[in-house]
Design an enzyme around this catalytic site. Structure first.
Site, short mmCIF file in Angstrom:
data_model
loop_
_atom_site.label_atom_id
_atom_site.label_comp_id
_atom_site.label_asym_id
_atom_site.label_seq_id
_atom_site.Cartn_x
_atom_site.Cartn_y
_atom_site.Cartn_z
N TRP A 1 -4.83 -0.43 11.29
CA TRP A 1 -5.74 -0.58 12.44
C TRP A 1 -6.28 0.76 12.91
O TRP A 1 -7.03 0.77 13.87
CB TRP A 1 -5.05 -1.23 13.65
CG TRP A 1 -5.11 -2.72 13.74
CD1 TRP A 1 -4.08 -3.54 14.09
CD2 TRP A 1 -6.24 -3.60 13.55
NE1 TRP A 1 -4.50 -4.85 14.08
CE2 TRP A 1 -5.80 -4.91 13.77
CE3 TRP A 1 -7.58 -3.39 13.20
CZ2 TRP A 1 -6.65 -6.02 13.65
CZ3 TRP A 1 -8.42 -4.49 13.08
CH2 TRP A 1 -7.95 -5.78 13.30
N ASP B 1 3.62 4.56 12.40
CA ASP B 1 2.79 5.11 11.33
C ASP B 1 3.16 6.55 11.00
O ASP B 1 3.01 6.99 9.86
CB ASP B 1 1.30 5.04 11.71
CG ASP B 1 0.68 3.71 11.29
OD1 ASP B 1 1.17 3.09 10.33
OD2 ASP B 1 -0.30 3.30 11.94
N ASP C 1 -0.16 -4.65 13.39
CA ASP C 1 -0.41 -4.71 11.95
C ASP C 1 -0.62 -6.13 11.42
O ASP C 1 -1.48 -6.37 10.59
CB ASP C 1 0.79 -4.12 11.18
CG ASP C 1 0.73 -2.60 11.09
OD1 ASP C 1 -0.35 -2.03 11.36
OD2 ASP C 1 1.76 -1.99 10.74
N HIS D 1 -3.66 -6.37 6.09
CA HIS D 1 -2.22 -6.13 6.02
C HIS D 1 -1.46 -7.37 5.57
O HIS D 1 -0.23 -7.38 5.54
CB HIS D 1 -1.69 -5.65 7.38
CG HIS D 1 -1.91 -4.19 7.58
ND1 HIS D 1 -0.91 -3.26 7.63
CD2 HIS D 1 -3.07 -3.49 7.67
CE1 HIS D 1 -1.42 -2.06 7.77
NE2 HIS D 1 -2.73 -2.17 7.80
#
Ligand code: NAG
Ligand code: NAG
Ligand code: NAG
Ligand code: NAG
Length: 297
Positions: free
Chosen positions: A19, A63, A138, A144
């Site tokens: 994202w 992340d 996600d 994803h």
């Protein structure tokens, strides 16, 4: 994208981040707009941050972790690679698609369970909270939940004349164009977008859909809940991400006609993610409150 990641202090390989930071931060602000006051107090305590940014500030942590040596095991937790065949067949089969190392569905199950486990050390539960905030984001990004070309990372396209891969276009290019650019200030832009989406949910175009969004939500069954969210995202791959299949999109300009179809879907996925995250957090807090042993939250 690169600029916003630097601003966030996130080391990331272009195109692999979910994202983009901006989408995740928006989901977090949106959730903070909807949770109950009790939920706010609980998570502010757990995350040791009593500002309105307590969720937004941790939304991209997962992340940054995945590219560290210690955090490498969490890499597979960001997605589920549905071995489907868009656009003719979309669908997720948990046994087939969740790798033995884990996937976003098993990760949401695991970290929700850990958040609810009052025997765990608070630092472990705080980490679980950060994972949940991130993975609910996600799981709402269609790419994803898709195996084709590594979630679209291997599909080269153009967006407003510049070269990107399809994954990046969905993570970052479309959301940022939707709000007219984030001008190197992802937190401010995300807060503004979250407030716009909050109004759309409370009294605008999402008002009639929001109850339906929570239909599958069952905190006693995090795996089924996450699987239903993932299945819904994956369906978007057939309808909107690859409506003519992967080959048809290679090298194409996606900034105009494709964008017009994709942008409302991105907006709805972000809105759903934030609204569902809030509901999920509320359910976690009430289920902790109702636990038989009065243990500290
Ligand atoms: C929740 O907190 C806000 C801000 O502190 C306050 O204005 C509001 O009255 C509270 N709502 C409830 C139901 O207590
Ligand atoms: C709360 O989080 C925000 C965003 O990460 C950060 O800027 C702020 O310093 C934090 N505040 C506290 C008290 O930790
Ligand atoms: C659950 O989370 C813990 C803590 O991060 C991790 O060690 C474990 O491997 C995870 N289990 C699964 C099944 O994902
Ligand atoms: C929620 O999940 C639990 C555990 O699987 C199940 O017993 C219960 O029936 C589910 N509730 C609803 C409303 O589906």
């Amino acid at each position: 994208m690169r600029i916003s990641l630097l601003t966030l202090g996130v080391t990331a390989l272009p195109g692999v981040v979910a994202w983009g930071g901006f989408g995740h931060i928006t989901v977090a602000y949106l959730a903070s707009n909807f949770v109950s006051n009790e939920t706010t107090a609980f998570f502010q305590g757990l995350l040791r941050n009593d500002t309105e940014h307590y969720l937004a500030g941790v939304a991209t942590w997962a992340d940054s972790l995945r590219y560290t040596r210690w955090g490498r095991f969490t890499g597979p937790f960001h997605f589920i690679d549905a071995k489907d065949s868009p656009p003719t067949y979309c669908g997720i089969d948990y046994e087939r698609d969740c790798k033995k190392e884990g996937c976003v569905v098993s990760a949401l199950h695991n970290y929700t369970t850990r958040l609810l486990d009052t025997e765990l050390h608070v630092s472990e539960r705080a980490m679980a909270a950060k994972f949940v905030v991130h993975f609910v984001g996600d799981i709402h990004q269609p790419l994803h939940t898709e195996d084709v070309a590594r979630g679209g990372n291997g599909i080269h396209v153009l967006f407003d004349g510049r070269n990107f891969n399809l994954h990046h276009v969905w993570d970052t290019s479309i959301p940022e164009k939707l709000v007219g650019g984030i001008h190197r200030k992802p937190y401010e832009a995300a807060k503004r977008w979250a407030d716009v989406l909050t109004t759309e949910i409370n009294e605008g175009k999402f008002l009639s859909a929001k109850d339906e969004w929570l239909k599958a939500t069952n905190v006693s069954d995090p795996r089924s809940t996450a699987l239903s969210w993932a299945t819904e995202s994956n369906a978007v791959v057939c309808t909107t991400v690859l409506p003519q299949g992967p080959d048809a999109i290679v090298g194409q300009e996606l900034g105009s006609k494709y964008y017009e179809a994709a942008a409302p879907v991105v907006e709805a996925q972000i809105a759903k993610a934030g609204y569902r995250l809030a509901a999920w957090m509320d359910l976690i807090v009430s289920s902790l409150r109702n636990q038989p042993s009065p243990g500290d939250l």
